[in-house]
Design a protein around this motif. Structure first.
Motif, PDB file in Angstrom:
ATOM      1  N   ALA A   2      16.648  -0.976 -25.811  1.00 15.17           N
ATOM      2  CA  ALA A   2      16.291  -2.182 -26.769  1.00 15.17           C
ATOM      3  C   ALA A   2      16.050  -3.486 -26.478  1.00 15.17           C
ATOM      4  O   ALA A   2      15.310  -4.182 -26.882  1.00 15.17           O
ATOM      5  CB  ALA A   2      17.237  -1.976 -28.026  1.00 15.17           C
ATOM      6  N   ALA A  75      13.499  -8.134 -26.632  1.00 13.05           N
ATOM      7  CA  ALA A  75      13.474  -6.755 -27.256  1.00 13.05           C
ATOM      8  C   ALA A  75      12.469  -5.876 -26.617  1.00 13.05           C
ATOM      9  O   ALA A  75      11.283  -6.295 -25.972  1.00 13.05           O
ATOM     10  CB  ALA A  75      13.051  -6.769 -28.704  1.00 13.05           C
ATOM     11  N   ARG A  78      11.180  -2.834 -30.364  1.00 11.45           N
ATOM     12  CA  ARG A  78      11.207  -3.406 -31.725  1.00 11.45           C
ATOM     13  C   ARG A  78      10.816  -4.798 -31.784  1.00 11.45           C
ATOM     14  O   ARG A  78      10.912  -5.481 -30.780  1.00 11.45           O
ATOM     15  CB  ARG A  78      12.513  -2.906 -32.551  1.00 11.45           C
ATOM     16  N   ASP A  82      13.925  -7.266 -36.130  1.00 14.84           N
ATOM     17  CA  ASP A  82      14.709  -6.032 -36.156  1.00 14.84           C
ATOM     18  C   ASP A  82      15.678  -5.959 -35.028  1.00 14.84           C
ATOM     19  O   ASP A  82      16.860  -5.439 -35.181  1.00 14.84           O
ATOM     20  CB  ASP A  82      13.989  -4.673 -36.073  1.00 14.84           C
ATOM     21  N   GLU A  83      15.513  -6.596 -33.848  1.00 17.56           N
ATOM     22  CA  GLU A  83      16.499  -6.624 -32.904  1.00 17.56           C
ATOM     23  C   GLU A  83      17.447  -7.579 -33.107  1.00 17.56           C
ATOM     24  O   GLU A  83      18.719  -6.988 -32.835  1.00 17.56           O
ATOM     25  CB  GLU A  83      15.778  -7.005 -31.485  1.00 17.56           C
ATOM     26  N   GLU A  85      18.749  -7.933 -36.103  1.00 17.28           N
ATOM     27  CA  GLU A  85      19.605  -7.273 -37.177  1.00 17.28           C
ATOM     28  C   GLU A  85      20.571  -6.308 -36.129  1.00 17.28           C
ATOM     29  O   GLU A  85      21.828  -6.233 -36.491  1.00 17.28           O
ATOM     30  CB  GLU A  85      19.057  -6.331 -38.134  1.00 17.28           C
ATOM     31  N   ARG A  86      20.059  -5.586 -35.401  1.00 21.10           N
ATOM     32  CA  ARG A  86      20.681  -4.648 -34.314  1.00 21.10           C
ATOM     33  C   ARG A  86      21.849  -5.413 -33.840  1.00 21.10           C
ATOM     34  O   ARG A  86      22.925  -4.922 -33.742  1.00 21.10           O
ATOM     35  CB  ARG A  86      19.769  -3.748 -33.493  1.00 21.10           C
ATOM     36  N   LEU A  87      21.704  -6.245 -33.063  1.00 20.06           N
ATOM     37  CA  LEU A  87      22.500  -7.325 -32.297  1.00 20.06           C
ATOM     38  C   LEU A  87      23.583  -7.720 -33.156  1.00 20.06           C
ATOM     39  O   LEU A  87      24.866  -7.634 -32.934  1.00 20.06           O
ATOM     40  CB  LEU A  87      21.846  -8.289 -31.560  1.00 20.06           C
ATOM     41  N   ALA A  89      24.700  -6.234 -36.031  1.00 21.07           N
ATOM     42  CA  ALA A  89      25.355  -5.135 -36.321  1.00 21.07           C
ATOM     43  C   ALA A  89      26.204  -4.672 -35.036  1.00 21.07           C
ATOM     44  O   ALA A  89      27.523  -4.071 -35.546  1.00 21.07           O
ATOM     45  CB  ALA A  89      24.642  -3.980 -36.706  1.00 21.07           C
ATOM     46  N   LEU A  90      25.916  -5.076 -34.029  1.00 17.28           N
ATOM     47  CA  LEU A  90      26.631  -4.623 -32.836  1.00 17.28           C
ATOM     48  C   LEU A  90      27.844  -5.654 -32.585  1.00 17.28           C
ATOM     49  O   LEU A  90      28.678  -5.522 -31.761  1.00 17.28           O
ATOM     50  CB  LEU A  90      26.044  -4.676 -31.388  1.00 17.28           C
TER      51      LEU A  90
END
Length: 126
Positions: A2, A75, A78, A82-83, A85-87, A89-90
């Motif tokens: 990602a 990224a 994506r 979106d990236e 949001e992913r980061l 969440a991590l």
């Protein structure tokens, strides 16, 4: 995959001096210069290849309590939001380093507080 490390950012007093040094050490070339005196060096193929570039960011003095080096990521599969949001969440969290809010990147901190930037440009995964 990602994200890819696209740039290593080094705060320094004399970007031109370090640009000459790192170009010789790594067989890099100067890819660009900023109005503030910062210099980006990298492989002859330019930004976005297999190797990250080295962005030499002009700083009068090292900022107390801040590392002189941080990582920029891009990224690969994506868009930036979106990236982001992913980061988050991590376990990443937004970091305030005095940005204006108009930047095209997001400043984040990893779970131990190390700052890094999520840039807007998307790169091929390689």
């Amino acid at each position: 995959m990602a994200c890819r490390i696209s740039e290593l950012v080094l705060g320094c007093r004399d970007p031109e001096l370090l640009a000459r040094f790192w170009c010789e050490v790594l067989d890099f070339v100067v890819l660009g210069r900023e109005d503030d005196g910062s210099v980006e060096v990298g492989p002859r193929e330019g930004f976005g290849g297999a190797q990250p570039t080295l962005f030499l960011s002009r700083r009068a003095e090292p900022e107390p309590g801040k590392p002189r080096l941080h990582i920029d990521v891009n990224a690969t599969d994506r868009d930036q939001e979106d990236e982001l949001e992913r980061l988050l969440a991590l376990g990443a969290r937004p970091a305030d380093v005095g940005q204006s809010g108009d930047e095209s990147w997001h400043v984040l901190a990893d779970p131990e507080g190390n700052e890094f930037c999520l840039l807007k440009r998307r790169l091929d995964p390689l």
